[in-house]
Design an enzyme around this catalytic site. Structure first.
Site, PDB file in Angstrom:
ATOM      1  N   LYS A 196      64.694  36.671  44.917  1.00 41.36           N
ATOM      2  CA  LYS A 196      64.698  37.929  45.656  1.00 41.36           C
ATOM      3  C   LYS A 196      63.671  37.842  46.782  1.00 41.36           C
ATOM      4  CE  LYS A 196      62.888  41.644  46.217  1.00 41.36           C
ATOM      5  NZ  LYS A 196      62.838  41.900  47.670  1.00 41.36           N
ATOM      6  N   GLU A 199      51.194  35.233  41.860  1.00 37.84           N
ATOM      7  CA  GLU A 199      50.326  34.822  42.972  1.00 37.84           C
ATOM      8  C   GLU A 199      50.079  36.087  43.777  1.00 37.84           C
ATOM      9  OE1 GLU A 199      49.003  31.955  43.528  1.00 37.84           O
ATOM     10  OE2 GLU A 199      50.143  30.603  42.247  1.00 37.84           O
ATOM     11  N   CYS A 207      47.360  35.279  52.077  1.00 40.08           N
ATOM     12  CA  CYS A 207      46.542  35.672  50.933  1.00 40.08           C
ATOM     13  C   CYS A 207      45.229  34.900  50.873  1.00 40.08           C
ATOM     14  CB  CYS A 207      47.334  35.430  49.660  1.00 40.08           C
ATOM     15  SG  CYS A 207      47.963  33.750  49.604  1.00 40.08           S
ATOM     16  N   GLU A 232      41.930  43.703  51.072  1.00 42.54           N
ATOM     17  CA  GLU A 232      42.532  42.619  51.837  1.00 42.54           C
ATOM     18  C   GLU A 232      42.955  43.198  53.199  1.00 42.54           C
ATOM     19  OE1 GLU A 232      46.151  41.317  49.982  1.00 42.54           O
ATOM     20  OE2 GLU A 232      45.724  39.221  50.395  1.00 42.54           O
TER      21      GLU A 232
END
Ligand code: NAP
Length: 538
Positions: free
Chosen positions: A232, A307, A341, A438
């Protein structure tokens, strides 16, 4: 296939969020304030239309889901548009699939599993190798597709194809090394063996920032082990995934081994989590969605690997080589316009080198060229969408209100839309939002520290634990600090460290499990202990 191009869909205007706060532009001896970015003109060498046409004729602009051998619409016929983030144009519509389509895809993967898992390792290896060869032979086209739907500069996009394909090559080789074990028995009439077997059908849910590599890093080892998959991809970047599986079919990977659904993410996610035939979920994306999937997987006790987001510290010690530190920090922070990331999120600079580093780093950032990913020389593409630019814009407002200094940039780029100026901030403290969250944009916050202990304490003061970077010429310090950092990856005097041969993954709330390397295989294998009894019989 409908390819709607040059529609000029404009994204809603970002609310005028620049508050009445007085911006602090710091007067410094080095010249990097009130700058004009070296912007590439929006007149692009390649238009959405011409790239789409070229990819269509190459058979690589697939606009339907893949279930078994069939390129399919959503059962209820719903579609969704996919945009070029640089221009706002619709590239094409794709099916907006939901739970029923997902059930079909799971059945397809389930039916394909027995034959695929029974191939010899050599046969699977050869098919994966052919897929790798086709990805490499089409790397220009796949790179263009990545630039078209994700926005990153073409050179960087082709770099992602090399990186993404490397997982298929690497795991084609690893397929042949799935060794079991023979263990000395505790009773002399017994023999103890360990078999390693594929886990079954896996679900791979992936983000938009690496539309190819986040898929190949999962399905490479999965297929090598004998698993079949339902993929997906993000609704923002489905075309790269579809082109990749088209090439997998061309390579001879049997229909049903790879299936792709996209559309209603929560409905698809729920269907994948609830289905007992799906034995593993592997997810890359935000920590919030990762937690939801982990909870969802509990109902059927699936194996889970995650992750998730990072909050990477990048620590520059007084004894760092300045050029190495600037180059490494730049590479880590501004790759993919700050949308990775592992991007440096907090740049901790020791007192003695702070001013020199801030000047040299800002000078290096100043020459980064912002522009459409297809324009010559652009190294900084657009952010992915309006939500991304709103997040960065709001972060800037908050931290300026808190007294941070804008050393460079600090606002939307004159190109408009979702382009943002590469930005350097000074006077950042660890309680500011930019240090806690982040950023996921081209914003580099510099923070001053005095001692090694203080740097380690600031670096570890987060729930995230993916990547960290340190710059020092002191070998003992590099070991000491590396060992003290609560992170899954540490770059020492290097800012770009991802490779297919090393284990990638985080600790704490940055994730579970590892991708890439020989360790990446374990995520798709079950161990079976076999005890042979009555072995003394003659
Ligand atoms: P995201 O919003 O979590 O989306 C990731 C994927 O999850 C997309 O395919 C998304 O689908 C899907 N999704 C969203 N809600 C879902 C639900 N309820 N059930 C099932 N699937 C769902 O993350 P993103 O914004 O795309 O990616 C950025 C994040 O990924 C950042 O936090 C970044 O740090 C992280 N990331 C981590 C790594 C790593 O290796 N640790 C690598 C790359 C990125 P739709 O897009 O269709 O909504």
């Amino acid at each position: 296939m409908r390819v709607a191009v040059a529609v000029g869909v404009s994204t809603p205007p970002v609310a005028t969020m620049r508050s009445s706060c007085t911006r602090r532009i710091v007067a410094v001896s080095y010249r990097f304030v009130s700058m004009h970015m070296a912007a590439a003109p929006l007149s692009r060498t390649l238009s959405t239309e011409s790239v789409a046409a070229r990819l269509t004729s190459a058979g690589l602009l697939r606009t339907k889901g893949l279930i078994g051998a069939n390129w399919t619409d959503a059962r209820d016929g719903k579609t969704m548009p996919v945009y070029n983030p640089s221009t706002g144009e619709v590239i094409a519509d794709v099916p907006f699939m939901g739970s029923k389509d997902t059930e079909d895809a799971i059945s397809s993967a389930y039916d394909a599993f027995p034959a695929w898992s029974k191939l010899t390792a050599t046969e699977r290896s050869q098919l994966l190798r052919k897929w790798y060869d086709l990805l490499m032979a089409n790397k220009e086209e796949i790179g263009q597709l990545i630039t078209l739907e994700q926005g990153k500069p073409l050179k960087e996009a082709i770099g992602e194809v090399n990186y993404g394909a490397s997982f298929i090559e690497y795991f084609a080789e690893e397929a042949k090394r799935i060794y079991g074990d023979i263990i000395p028995p505790t009773l002399n009439d017994r023999r103890i063996l360990v078999l390693k077997q594929p886990i079954g059908v896996i679900a791979a849910i992936t983000p938009w920032n690496f539309p190819l590599a986040m898929i190949t890093r999962k399905v490479g080892p999965a297929l090598a082990c004998g698993c079949t998959a339902v993929i997906k991809p993000s609704e923002l970047t489905p075309f790269t995934a579809l082109a990749a599986v088209e090439l997998a079919l061309q390579a001879g990977i049997p229909p049903g081994v790879l299936n792709v659904v996209m559309g209603d993410a929560p409905a698809i996610g729920d269907a994948l989590m609830a289905n007992t035939r799906v034995r593993k979920i592997t997810f890359t994306g935000s920590t919030a969605v990762g937690k939801k999937l982990m909870a969802g997987a509990a109902g059927t006790v699936k194996k889970v690997s995650l992750e998730l987001g990072g909050n990477a510290p990048c620590i520059i010690f007084d004894d760092a080589d300045l050029d190495v530190a600037v180059k490494g920090t730049l590479g880590s922070k501004f790759r993919n316009s700050g949308q990775t990331c592992v991007c440096a999120n907090r740049i901790l600079v020791q007192d003695g080198i702070y001013d020199k580093f801030a000047a040299a780093f800002s000078k290096a950032v100043q020459i980064l060229q912002v522009g459409d990913g297809f324009s010559e020389g652009a190294s900084q593409g657009p952010l992915i969408n309006d939500a991304a630019i709103e997040k960065v814009t709001l972060l800037l407002i908050y931290i300026e209100l808190k007294g941070a200094d804008v050393l460079l940039g600090g606002k939307r780029h004159s190109l408009g839309r979702t382009f943002y100026e590469p930005t350097v901030l000074g006077n950042i403290s660890s309680d500011m939002i930019v240090s806690r969250e982040e950023v996921f944009g081209p914003v580099a916050p510099l923070m001053r520290f005095k001692t090694e202990e203080e740097a380690i304490s600031i670096a570890n003061d987060t729930n995230a634990g993916l990547a960290a970077y340190i710059f020092t010429t002191n070998v003992q310090r590099s070991w000491r600090v590396t060992e003290a950092l609560e992170y899954g990856l540490v770059g020492v005097n290097e800012g770009v460290i991802s490779t297919e041969v090393a284990p990638f993954g985080g600790v704490k709330q940055s994730g579970l499990g590892r991708e890439g390397s020989k360790y990446g295989m374990d995520e798709y294998l079950e161990m079976k202990y076999v005890c042979l009894g009555d072995m003394n019989r003659k």
